[in-house]
Design an enzyme around this catalytic site. Structure first.
Site, PDB file in Angstrom:
ATOM      1  N   HIS A   1      53.473  -4.048   9.213  1.00  0.00           N
ATOM      2  CA  HIS A   1      54.112  -5.297   8.802  1.00  0.00           C
ATOM      3  C   HIS A   1      53.441  -5.795   7.504  1.00  0.00           C
ATOM      4  O   HIS A   1      52.222  -5.979   7.457  1.00  0.00           O
ATOM      5  CB  HIS A   1      54.022  -6.367   9.899  1.00  0.00           C
ATOM      6  CG  HIS A   1      54.866  -7.555   9.563  1.00  0.00           C
ATOM      7  ND1 HIS A   1      56.183  -7.658   9.928  1.00  0.00           N
ATOM      8  CD2 HIS A   1      54.593  -8.662   8.830  1.00  0.00           C
ATOM      9  CE1 HIS A   1      56.692  -8.781   9.443  1.00  0.00           C
ATOM     10  NE2 HIS A   1      55.740  -9.411   8.773  1.00  0.00           N
ATOM     11  N   ALA A   2      54.236  -6.004   6.469  1.00  0.00           N
ATOM     12  CA  ALA A   2      53.675  -6.299   5.146  1.00  0.00           C
ATOM     13  C   ALA A   2      52.863  -7.602   5.144  1.00  0.00           C
ATOM     14  O   ALA A   2      53.224  -8.569   5.802  1.00  0.00           O
ATOM     15  CB  ALA A   2      54.811  -6.410   4.126  1.00  0.00           C
TER      16      ALA A   2
ATOM     17  N   HIS B   1      58.167 -10.180  -2.818  1.00  0.00           N
ATOM     18  CA  HIS B   1      57.765 -11.291  -1.929  1.00  0.00           C
ATOM     19  C   HIS B   1      56.236 -11.337  -1.807  1.00  0.00           C
ATOM     20  O   HIS B   1      55.617 -12.396  -1.972  1.00  0.00           O
ATOM     21  CB  HIS B   1      58.411 -11.117  -0.552  1.00  0.00           C
ATOM     22  CG  HIS B   1      57.868 -12.042   0.504  1.00  0.00           C
ATOM     23  ND1 HIS B   1      58.444 -13.263   0.794  1.00  0.00           N
ATOM     24  CD2 HIS B   1      56.789 -11.936   1.328  1.00  0.00           C
ATOM     25  CE1 HIS B   1      57.733 -13.872   1.745  1.00  0.00           C
ATOM     26  NE2 HIS B   1      56.734 -13.082   2.094  1.00  0.00           N
ATOM     27  N   GLU B   2      55.643 -10.200  -1.506  1.00  0.00           N
ATOM     28  CA  GLU B   2      54.186 -10.176  -1.302  1.00  0.00           C
ATOM     29  C   GLU B   2      53.444 -10.569  -2.575  1.00  0.00           C
ATOM     30  O   GLU B   2      52.426 -11.265  -2.530  1.00  0.00           O
ATOM     31  CB  GLU B   2      53.726  -8.797  -0.814  1.00  0.00           C
ATOM     32  CG  GLU B   2      54.256  -8.397   0.568  1.00  0.00           C
ATOM     33  CD  GLU B   2      53.950  -9.415   1.662  1.00  0.00           C
ATOM     34  OE1 GLU B   2      52.943 -10.130   1.561  1.00  0.00           O
ATOM     35  OE2 GLU B   2      54.748  -9.505   2.617  1.00  0.00           O
TER      36      GLU B   2
ATOM     37  N   HIS C   1      52.788 -14.195  -2.933  1.00  0.00           N
ATOM     38  CA  HIS C   1      51.545 -14.658  -2.314  1.00  0.00           C
ATOM     39  C   HIS C   1      50.353 -14.372  -3.241  1.00  0.00           C
ATOM     40  O   HIS C   1      49.481 -15.213  -3.451  1.00  0.00           O
ATOM     41  CB  HIS C   1      51.299 -13.921  -0.990  1.00  0.00           C
ATOM     42  CG  HIS C   1      52.261 -14.274   0.119  1.00  0.00           C
ATOM     43  ND1 HIS C   1      52.487 -15.557   0.532  1.00  0.00           N
ATOM     44  CD2 HIS C   1      53.035 -13.495   0.921  1.00  0.00           C
ATOM     45  CE1 HIS C   1      53.366 -15.561   1.544  1.00  0.00           C
ATOM     46  NE2 HIS C   1      53.715 -14.314   1.795  1.00  0.00           N
TER      47      HIS C   1
ATOM     48  N   GLU D   1      55.477 -18.922   1.299  1.00  0.00           N
ATOM     49  CA  GLU D   1      56.495 -17.905   1.580  1.00  0.00           C
ATOM     50  C   GLU D   1      57.639 -17.935   0.571  1.00  0.00           C
ATOM     51  O   GLU D   1      58.360 -16.945   0.429  1.00  0.00           O
ATOM     52  CB  GLU D   1      57.048 -18.099   2.995  1.00  0.00           C
ATOM     53  CG  GLU D   1      56.024 -17.929   4.105  1.00  0.00           C
ATOM     54  CD  GLU D   1      55.346 -16.565   4.081  1.00  0.00           C
ATOM     55  OE1 GLU D   1      55.932 -15.603   3.556  1.00  0.00           O
ATOM     56  OE2 GLU D   1      54.196 -16.487   4.572  1.00  0.00           O
TER      57      GLU D   1
ATOM     58  N   HIS E   1      54.923 -11.598  14.603  1.00  0.00           N
ATOM     59  CA  HIS E   1      54.237 -12.891  14.456  1.00  0.00           C
ATOM     60  C   HIS E   1      53.795 -13.507  15.778  1.00  0.00           C
ATOM     61  O   HIS E   1      52.988 -14.430  15.783  1.00  0.00           O
ATOM     62  CB  HIS E   1      55.131 -13.856  13.676  1.00  0.00           C
ATOM     63  CG  HIS E   1      55.505 -13.326  12.310  1.00  0.00           C
ATOM     64  ND1 HIS E   1      56.370 -12.261  12.140  1.00  0.00           N
ATOM     65  CD2 HIS E   1      55.110 -13.690  11.072  1.00  0.00           C
ATOM     66  CE1 HIS E   1      56.503 -12.004  10.848  1.00  0.00           C
ATOM     67  NE2 HIS E   1      55.751 -12.849  10.171  1.00  0.00           N
TER      68      HIS E   1
ATOM     69  N   TYR F   1      58.752 -19.741   7.421  1.00  0.00           N
ATOM     70  CA  TYR F   1      59.838 -18.934   6.843  1.00  0.00           C
ATOM     71  C   TYR F   1      61.148 -19.716   6.845  1.00  0.00           C
ATOM     72  O   TYR F   1      61.937 -19.622   5.913  1.00  0.00           O
ATOM     73  CB  TYR F   1      60.008 -17.616   7.605  1.00  0.00           C
ATOM     74  CG  TYR F   1      58.754 -16.778   7.617  1.00  0.00           C
ATOM     75  CD1 TYR F   1      58.302 -16.145   6.460  1.00  0.00           C
ATOM     76  CD2 TYR F   1      57.992 -16.644   8.777  1.00  0.00           C
ATOM     77  CE1 TYR F   1      57.147 -15.378   6.470  1.00  0.00           C
ATOM     78  CE2 TYR F   1      56.837 -15.886   8.793  1.00  0.00           C
ATOM     79  CZ  TYR F   1      56.418 -15.246   7.634  1.00  0.00           C
ATOM     80  OH  TYR F   1      55.267 -14.497   7.648  1.00  0.00           O
TER      81      TYR F   1
HETATM   82  O1  X8Z Z   1      56.600 -11.616   7.668  1.00  0.00           O
HETATM   83  C1  X8Z Z   1      57.222 -11.675   6.629  1.00  0.00           C
HETATM   84  C2  X8Z Z   1      56.627 -11.153   5.319  1.00  0.00           C
HETATM   85  C3  X8Z Z   1      55.147 -11.259   5.314  1.00  0.00           C
HETATM   86  S1  X8Z Z   1      54.578 -12.872   5.065  1.00  0.00           S
HETATM   87  C4  X8Z Z   1      56.978  -9.696   5.144  1.00  0.00           C
HETATM   88  N1  X8Z Z   1      58.488 -12.179   6.643  1.00  0.00           N
HETATM   89  C5  X8Z Z   1      59.125 -12.650   7.856  1.00  0.00           C
HETATM   90  C6  X8Z Z   1      59.417 -11.511   8.824  1.00  0.00           C
HETATM   91  O2  X8Z Z   1      59.375 -10.357   8.410  1.00  0.00           O
HETATM   92  O3  X8Z Z   1      59.717 -11.773   9.983  1.00  0.00           O
HETATM   93  C7  X8Z Z   1      59.376 -12.326   5.481  1.00  0.00           C
HETATM   94  C8  X8Z Z   1      60.687 -12.745   6.052  1.00  0.00           C
HETATM   95  C9  X8Z Z   1      60.401 -13.310   7.399  1.00  0.00           C
HETATM   96 ZN    ZN Z   2      55.109 -13.745   3.218  1.00  0.00          ZN
END
Ligand code: X8Z
Ligand code: ZN
Length: 608
Positions: free
Chosen positions: A347-348, A377-378, A381, A405, A506, A516
């Site tokens: 997960h990024a 996106h990254e 940050h 975000e 998460h 988000y």
């Molecule tokens: O978790 C993320 C990013 C890292 S902060 C990749 N996002 C959420 C997800 O993947 O659930 C971006 C969109 C929503």
């Molecule tokens: Zn992010």
């Protein structure tokens, strides 16, 4: 500090440690109380920063090399941080009644919010909390679905790929069920985690962990709950129209026996393991087939883009706005490609290792459009980290977490077909009404489809933390919310043996999620303001601020403030308004919404 972590940072003064001559573990020396609040805050900033080095080193190593040893070291680093945190918060009480400058008072408030899960003061419970949190993260990262023994295993990256590409109902159902089964063993740990973290939150004065999370928005927690609900009400009509149209399209693909007129959409059919973003099913819902082929993935593959080249492309967008080039250490220390020989957390995430210039990302980059957007996106940050690196440690954060975000995502909105064409990733893009509708549909499948998902995750957790949702009801309550908000249903019957929330990163990683939801509204406000700064005239969906020095300056000025002042002031500086507001996203998608309303006339919309 880093995104997506249980303990935001770890700290203890180096001055409090002495190495004893006979090699026994060092004894902490309790520091003398400083004279006033300003001095106290200065000391805390220094000590937290010092200890964050260990937290981040342990965390990054664990995330990029999951094994029992790194799990243990990560837990220990978190435990030390949490120990320091409890002590610092307890000491800070002595200053609360004093006359303090606004900045010092703000820092004391932010100190209390600087972990995502505070530990109870009982050392045994603290150890337990840190161990559980570390274990859950590793279990998620290393999870695999092995339908026919060890040789048949597929990890999340491979399963996600099937969810995106397959149009076979049974295969999708099987892969969805297999991945969700990997979360079952997390349930017991999660129940205990909630007990311990809630106790930690209560000890520092919050009613529960959810109330603590909701206190991070420069308004009363109850007020924030209402704000989030207000924003959802603003965007709900957009979602309802999209849902209605997508459901009827899916019915054509999968048949009315699988996709019924007035029922939630089965969650495995939306191109994504969590049904959170739906862009992968664009070919099934494309309004005007063949109008402006926007296949960025094909272009990336054809031109043999590798992970570094994709990341360089993202960097060059930010540089075009006047941001500095990324330091060499970013390129040397980031993990950009999935290693073949070990488990990593794919997960990024983006990391601020030293609260200075050691910034990194960890992402399993593939040559596809989703990866491309995620790298941009990254780096949002990362450029935020670099922009606020001269702030005191406690202000080194987003104005609120939704801002953090929204930076990279606002840049995503500038990656218009024209921009992608300029960098060679799409062919000639002809403008027409049909082209606009196609482009907007593709974007809406991500940006509008996500909104209810972004809202409900923490709705579930807020209720779990408050005790309104009890462990014996975790899964049922999860699906109740998913149906209510998303109009999405479980692919197969579920029981309380399942722990479907744990199949989403998460939850085991304990990363708050409302950020988000807020970001998906804010990013359109940012985009609109940046376009105005760039002098752009025309529809928001055609604006790219690429290479605009003016837009870049506005953005950088905002990022440099970090969390040093209430976010309302920071927002006002960029956008002229002190409120989060959905009018920009509504304006952006106005053409698509008109089109959807026409298409949906006479259809059964909504679900029971
Ligand atoms: O978790 C993320 C990013 C890292 S902060 C990749 N996002 C959420 C997800 O993947 O659930 C971006 C969109 C929503
Ligand atoms: Zn992010």
């Amino acid at each position: 500090m880093t995104r997506c972590r249980i303990a935001r940072s770890l700290s203890m003064s180096l001055l409090t440690l002495v190495v004893s001559a006979c090699g026994r573990p060092p004894e902490p020396i309790i520091p003398q109380p400083p004279v006033n609040g300003d001095e106290f805050v200065a000391r805390i900033n220094q000590e937290m920063r010092d200890l964050s080095l260990e937290l981040n080193a342990a965390g990054f190593t664990y995330a990029t090399f999951i094994n029992p040893d790194t799990e243990f070291l990560n837990a220990k680093a978190n435990e030390r941080y949490l120990t320091y945190f409890s002590k610092a918060v307890a000491e800070s009480r002595a200053y609360e009644e004093q006359q303090l400058s606004p900045a010092t008072r703000r820092a004391l408030h932010l100190l209390k919010l600087s972990v995502a899960a505070p530990a109870p003061s009982d050392p045994a419970k603290r150890t337990e909390l840190a161990a559980i949190a570390s274990r859950m993260e590793g279990m998620y990262g290393a999870a695999k679905y092995c339908p026919q023994g060890p040789d048949s295993c597929r990890d999340q990256t491979q399963l996600t790929e099937v969810m995106a590409r397959s149009r076979n109902y049974d295969e999708l159902t099987d892969v969805w069920t297999g991945w969700h089964a990997t979360a079952r063993p997390l349930r017991k740990d999660y129940v205990r985690f909630v007990e311990l973290a809630n106790q930690g939150a209560r000890e520092i004065g919050f009613t529960d962990l959810g109330a603590m999370w909701r206190s991070g928005y420069d308004m009363k927690p109850e007020e924030f709950t209402r704000e989030a609900a207000r924003l959802w009400d603003q965007v709900k009509p957009l979602y309802s129209q999209l849902h209605c149209y997508v459901r009827s399209s899916l019915q054509k693909t999968y048949g009315a026996n699988h996709v019924a007129d007035d029922k939630p959409i089965p969650a495995q059919l939306l191109g994504n393991m969590w049904a959170q973003q739906w862009a992968e099913i664009y070919p099934l819902v494309e309004p005007y087939p063949g109008v402006n082929d926007l296949d960025v993935t094909a272009a990336l593959v054809k031109q043999k883009y590798d992970a570094v080249r994709i990341a360089r492309s993202a960097e060059s967008f930010y540089v075009s706005l006047g941001f500095p080039k990324l330091p060499d250490s970013f390129w040397q220390r980031s993990l950009l490609k999935k290693p073949a020989d070990r488990d990593v957390q794919c997960h990024a995430s983006a990391w601020h290792m030293d609260s200075r210039e050691d910034v990194r990302i960890k992402q399993c980059i593939e040559p596809d459009q989703e990866s491309l957007m995620t790298v941009y996106h990254e780096l949002g940050h990362v450029f935020y980290y670099l922009s606020y690196k001269d702030q005191p440690y406690l202000f080194q954060n987003g104005a609120h977490d939704g801002f953090h975000e929204a930076i990279g995502d606002a840049i995503n909105l500038s990656m218009t077909p024209a921009y992608l064409h300029d960098i060679g990733l799409t062919g000639e893009v002809k403008r027409s009404e049909q082209a606009t509708i196609n482009e907007q549909m593709k974007l809406a499948l991500d940006k509008i489809a996500f909104l209810p998902f972004g809202k409900l995750i923490d709705e579930w957790r807020w209720k779990v933390f408050s005790g309104e949702i009890k462990p014996e009801n975790y899964n049922a309550a999860w699906w109740q919310l998913r149906e209510q908000y998303q109009g999405v249903g479980a692919p197969v019957p579920r029981t309380e043996q399942d722990f479907d929330p744990g199949a989403k990163y998460h939850i085991p990683a304990n990363t708050p999620y409302t950020r988000y939801f807020l970001s998906y509204i804010l990013q359109f406000q940012f985009h609109k303001a940046l376009c105005a700064a760039a002098g752009f005239k025309g529809p928001l969906s055609e604006c790219s601020v690429y290479a605009s020095a003016e837009a870049g300056k506005h953005f950088r000025d905002m990022l440099a403030l970090g969390q040093s002042q209430p976010w309302q002031e920071t927002l006002e500086k960029l956008t002229g308004t002190r409120q989060m507001d959905a009018s920009a996203i509504i304006e952006y998608f106005a053409p698509l919404m008109g089109w959807l309303e026409t298409q949906n006339k006479g259809k059964t919309c909504g679900w029971q």
